[in-house]
Design an enzyme around this catalytic site. Structure first.
Site, PDB file in Angstrom:
ATOM      1  N   LYS A 283      50.785  43.955  53.018  1.00 16.93           N
ATOM      2  CA  LYS A 283      49.702  43.270  52.217  1.00 16.93           C
ATOM      3  C   LYS A 283      49.503  44.016  50.968  1.00 16.93           C
ATOM      4  CE  LYS A 283      45.248  41.567  53.197  1.00 16.93           C
ATOM      5  NZ  LYS A 283      44.564  41.693  51.818  1.00 16.93           N
TER       6      LYS A 283
ATOM      7  N   ARG B  79      45.811  37.612  43.584  1.00 12.85           N
ATOM      8  CA  ARG B  79      46.453  36.461  44.192  1.00 12.85           C
ATOM      9  C   ARG B  79      46.688  35.521  42.913  1.00 12.85           C
ATOM     10  NH1 ARG B  79      46.344  33.611  49.421  1.00 12.85           N
ATOM     11  NH2 ARG B  79      48.460  32.625  49.332  1.00 12.85           N
TER      12      ARG B  79
ATOM     13  N   ARG C  76      43.264  32.625  41.854  1.00 12.80           N
ATOM     14  CA  ARG C  76      42.964  32.039  43.339  1.00 12.80           C
ATOM     15  C   ARG C  76      42.146  30.902  43.023  1.00 12.80           C
ATOM     16  NH1 ARG C  76      42.276  35.857  48.094  1.00 12.80           N
ATOM     17  NH2 ARG C  76      40.746  34.541  49.483  1.00 12.80           N
TER      18      ARG C  76
ATOM     19  N   GLU D  73      51.243  38.120  44.624  1.00 14.19           N
ATOM     20  CA  GLU D  73      50.271  38.937  44.214  1.00 14.19           C
ATOM     21  C   GLU D  73      50.516  39.632  42.964  1.00 14.19           C
ATOM     22  OE1 GLU D  73      47.448  38.694  46.620  1.00 14.19           O
ATOM     23  OE2 GLU D  73      46.258  40.557  46.244  1.00 14.19           O
TER      24      GLU D  73
ATOM     25  N   PHE E 132      55.403  36.341  47.544  1.00 10.25           N
ATOM     26  CA  PHE E 132      55.891  36.192  49.085  1.00 10.25           C
ATOM     27  C   PHE E 132      55.982  34.721  49.543  1.00 10.25           C
ATOM     28  CE2 PHE E 132      51.212  37.505  48.444  1.00 10.25           C
ATOM     29  CZ  PHE E 132      50.745  36.278  48.671  1.00 10.25           C
TER      30      PHE E 132
ATOM     31  N   LYS F 286      46.088  38.664  58.872  1.00  9.41           N
ATOM     32  CA  LYS F 286      46.225  40.066  57.942  1.00  9.41           C
ATOM     33  C   LYS F 286      45.749  40.958  58.914  1.00  9.41           C
ATOM     34  CE  LYS F 286      41.758  38.810  55.834  1.00  9.41           C
ATOM     35  NZ  LYS F 286      40.994  38.203  54.885  1.00  9.41           N
TER      36      LYS F 286
HETATM   37  P1  AMP Z   1      41.824  39.115  52.019  1.00 11.36           P
HETATM   38  O1  AMP Z   1      41.682  39.230  50.478  1.00 11.36           O
HETATM   39  O2  AMP Z   1      41.495  40.090  52.644  1.00 11.36           O
HETATM   40  O3  AMP Z   1      41.241  37.706  52.555  1.00 11.36           O
HETATM   41  O4  AMP Z   1      43.234  38.964  52.313  1.00 11.36           O
HETATM   42  C1  AMP Z   1      44.180  37.733  52.043  1.00 11.36           C
HETATM   43  C2  AMP Z   1      44.673  38.173  50.798  1.00 11.36           C
HETATM   44  O5  AMP Z   1      45.663  38.867  50.802  1.00 11.36           O
HETATM   45  C3  AMP Z   1      45.672  36.833  49.964  1.00 11.36           C
HETATM   46  O6  AMP Z   1      44.724  35.947  49.438  1.00 11.36           O
HETATM   47  C4  AMP Z   1      46.356  37.674  49.121  1.00 11.36           C
HETATM   48  O7  AMP Z   1      45.809  37.628  47.848  1.00 11.36           O
HETATM   49  C5  AMP Z   1      46.612  38.876  49.536  1.00 11.36           C
HETATM   50  N1  AMP Z   1      47.777  39.358  49.902  1.00 11.36           N
HETATM   51  C6  AMP Z   1      48.592  40.521  49.558  1.00 11.36           C
HETATM   52  N2  AMP Z   1      49.866  40.402  50.040  1.00 11.36           N
HETATM   53  C7  AMP Z   1      49.914  39.230  50.924  1.00 11.36           C
HETATM   54  C8  AMP Z   1      51.018  38.741  51.704  1.00 11.36           C
HETATM   55  N3  AMP Z   1      52.309  39.449  51.922  1.00 11.36           N
HETATM   56  N4  AMP Z   1      50.944  37.393  52.111  1.00 11.36           N
HETATM   57  C9  AMP Z   1      49.760  36.773  52.039  1.00 11.36           C
HETATM   58  N5  AMP Z   1      48.585  37.302  51.210  1.00 11.36           N
HETATM   59  C10 AMP Z   1      48.868  38.673  50.735  1.00 11.36           C
END
Ligand code: AMP
Length: 546
Positions: free
Chosen positions: A229, A234, A249, A286, A325, A405
């Site tokens: 991650k 994004r 995003r 990302e 990704f 996640k």
């Molecule tokens: P969060 O911002 O904590 O809701 O986590 C989701 C976000 O992680 C996604 O919207 C992406 O921007 C980011 N992200 C980073 N690495 C990845 C990955 N390998 N697959 C999907 N999302 C990822």
């Protein structure tokens, strides 16, 4: 059989563009389209009260009848057949749009005293209904139609009635998520306008959260794509012919903030074949700031989004990577209905040129491997892992368990500022204390915000000044020392633990909250849910208990 009946009915409505969308929503088991701001918020007890008034029965009698029928729809049919309320005016004949209008009115009645008002609108609606109409109205309101129709069958009926390819109806549904829109597009022969195509951004697929490898393994019981991650911005990269465009995003264009990508991307090569220049695609990934093998803080990149002109200096100071990704479109074909396993396969055949790279992932169902990979990701400086169900399609705009996640336990949550207060001393004159809220998704609504904490630390003076200006532009209520604001500013908040508390209407409070980032890239639909907070709370009780 069901399909035929449904198709015949939709056909009978096919010239009525007002009723058609409402009919498909109701048949698909919804009241309002997905993502709509309307939420009914009508509890069982309100409905029971209204029914007892209509049938002039006391609540004990009504409860007894409810137990006999075992179903609110049947109870409503019974109650309305015993109707004693005489409408002053002639009973209004109900139509789909008059029903929908009144349901919207109920949903739109909010704030203090709204309960009474909602009750009276519902009563009016039931008084105007026949017993059978009342039965189905209440089933629709309670989302308990139970007539064996799924959204999938409604899609099939739409394709049949309007002679559209079922594949296109399904893709249009995946893209917009709104069956009431899709039916009109199908009818007007315009489905193609809602299909995926390069240079038109699509909503992002989103991830749920889990807190341990064990929880994930137990939940899925199969090998998963286990991927780093990355902590950045994004971004969707679209290529059509020689043109490359990048979207944020929030689906706005940010190509100019990342010239390295727009220029670098044209030189991509396909591993197996020769020329890449004619190939179109849409990538998901990302953008991260990255130097000497380590990620830099993502705020360095965010700064670029506000700059009119990017200097060489900024670009060399914060070198970036675009980590790809996913891929949603390739070479004239939409890929969102393919599994991510297949989409990854397609990605693996593309060799990207620096600064674009493929993400790092492996397929595994071993708890030890997931933990090792998590540690590796954190060791490099990334955020953790995202685990993906290899058989899942790309679901634009949906947050679900196809992607989860894995973050560090008790880490951070995203919340939205709802109230701000002026500070004291050095902070007099600026809004420096923020009460923030999470989303109660049980009611499936972004309007259901529940406060969970108040933070005053973590931002620099400049950031506070900037936030003050923003907050002052979104005031809903001004009480002198404190203001209530529209829920638009998203904070990423770190904390030590979560406690139960009466101070906030979520019933919880974050202990020692600190603002880690202002997430300009997110909006209110991206914030954490109260249900997540409860899970973190339970998890932490469990850990402490151990
Ligand atoms: P969060 O911002 O904590 O809701 O986590 C989701 C976000 O992680 C996604 O919207 C992406 O921007 C980011 N992200 C980073 N690495 C990845 C990955 N390998 N697959 C999907 N999302 C990822």
């Amino acid at each position: 059989m069901k399909i035929n009946i449904l198709s015949d009915y939709l056909y009978s409505l096919s010239d009525d563009e007002e009723s058609l969308p409402i009919a498909v929503l109701f048949f698909a088991g919804r009241i309002f389209p997905q993502g709509s701001k309307f939420v009914m918020n009508l509890g069982y007890s309100t409905i029971i009260q209204v029914l007892s008034e209509i049938a002039t029965l006391d609540s004990n009698q009504i409860q007894k009848i409810y137990l006999e029928h075992g179903d609110m729809g049947a109870l409503s049919e019974y109650a309305v057949s015993k109707k004693n309320v005489v409408s002053l005016f002639q009973r209004e004949r109900l139509t789909l749009s008059s029903i929908y209008g009144r349901l919207k009115e109920i949903a739109d009645t909010i704030g203090s005293g709204s309960g009474k008002e909602k009750k009276s609108i519902l009563k009016g609606l039931l008084v105007d209904s026949s017993p059978q109409e009342a039965k189905y109205l209440i089933k629709i309101i309670n989302r308990e139609m139970r007539i064996g129709l799924t959204e999938g069958l409604v899609e099939t009926a739409i394709s049949k009635v309007f002679h559209q390819d079922l594949k296109d109806v399904r893709e249009s549904m995946l893209v917009s998520g709104d069956i009431s829109k899709v039916v009109l597009l199908a009818k007007r022969n315009l489905l193609h306008t809602s299909l995926i195509k390069p240079l038109t951004p699509i909503s992002y697929m989103l991830a749920d959260v889990m807190f341990s490898a064990e929880e994930i393994i137990n939940y899925y019981q199969k090998p998963l794509i286990c991927e780093f991650k990355y902590d950045g911005i994004r971004a969707q990269m679209h290529k059509s012919g020689q043109q490359i465009r990048i979207f944020s995003r929030k689906l706005s264009e940010i190509t100019n903030a990342f010239p390295e990508l727009a220029n670098g991307g044209v030189n991509l090569k396909l591993l197996s074949s020769t020329l890449f220049s004619d190939i179109d695609f849409i990538l998901d990934g990302e953008v991260i700031a990255f130097q000497n093998g380590k990620p830099l803080h993502f705020q360095e990149l965010q700064k670029r989004l506000h700059k009119k002109n990017l200097t060489e200096k900024i670009m060399t100071e914060t070198p970036l990577l675009y980590v790809v990704f996913d891929i949603m479109y390739f070479n004239g074909e939409s890929l969102i209905k393919k599994s991510i396993r297949e989409r990854k396969e397609i990605l693996s055949n593309i060799s990207f040129k620096d600064p674009i790279i493929n993400s790092i992932y492996k397929l595994t169902n071993s708890e030890e491997e997931i933990i090792a990979m998590f540690e590796k990701s954190r060791g490099i400086g990334h955020e953790g892992l995202v685990l993906k169900d290899p058989d899942s399609q790309y679901h634009p705009g949906k947050r679900g368990r196809y992607w989860v996640k894995l973050k560090k336990e008790l880490d951070t949550i995203d919340a939205v500022i709802v109230i701000a207060e002026y500070g004291h001393g050095k902070r007099a004159g600026v809004l420096s204390d923020y009460t923030f809220a999470v989303r109660d998704v049980e009611n499936n609504s972004v309007s259901n915000l529940r406060t969970i904490g108040k933070a005053y630390s973590g931002l620099t003076d400049d950031e506070i000044l900037e936030t003050t200006k923003k907050l002052q532009s979104i005031i809903i209520k001004d009480e002198g020392t404190r203001i209530t604001v529209r829920p638009e500013i998203i904070l990423e908040v770190a904390f030590d633990s979560i406690q139960k508390s009466n101070r906030h209407d979520s019933g919880f409070a974050l202990r020692f909250p600190r603002i880690k980032n202002i997430r300009v890239d997110k909006n209110v639909s991206d914030i954490d849910s109260l249900q997540n907070v409860k899970r973190i709370y339970q998890k932490q009780v469990h850990i402490m208990g151990r």
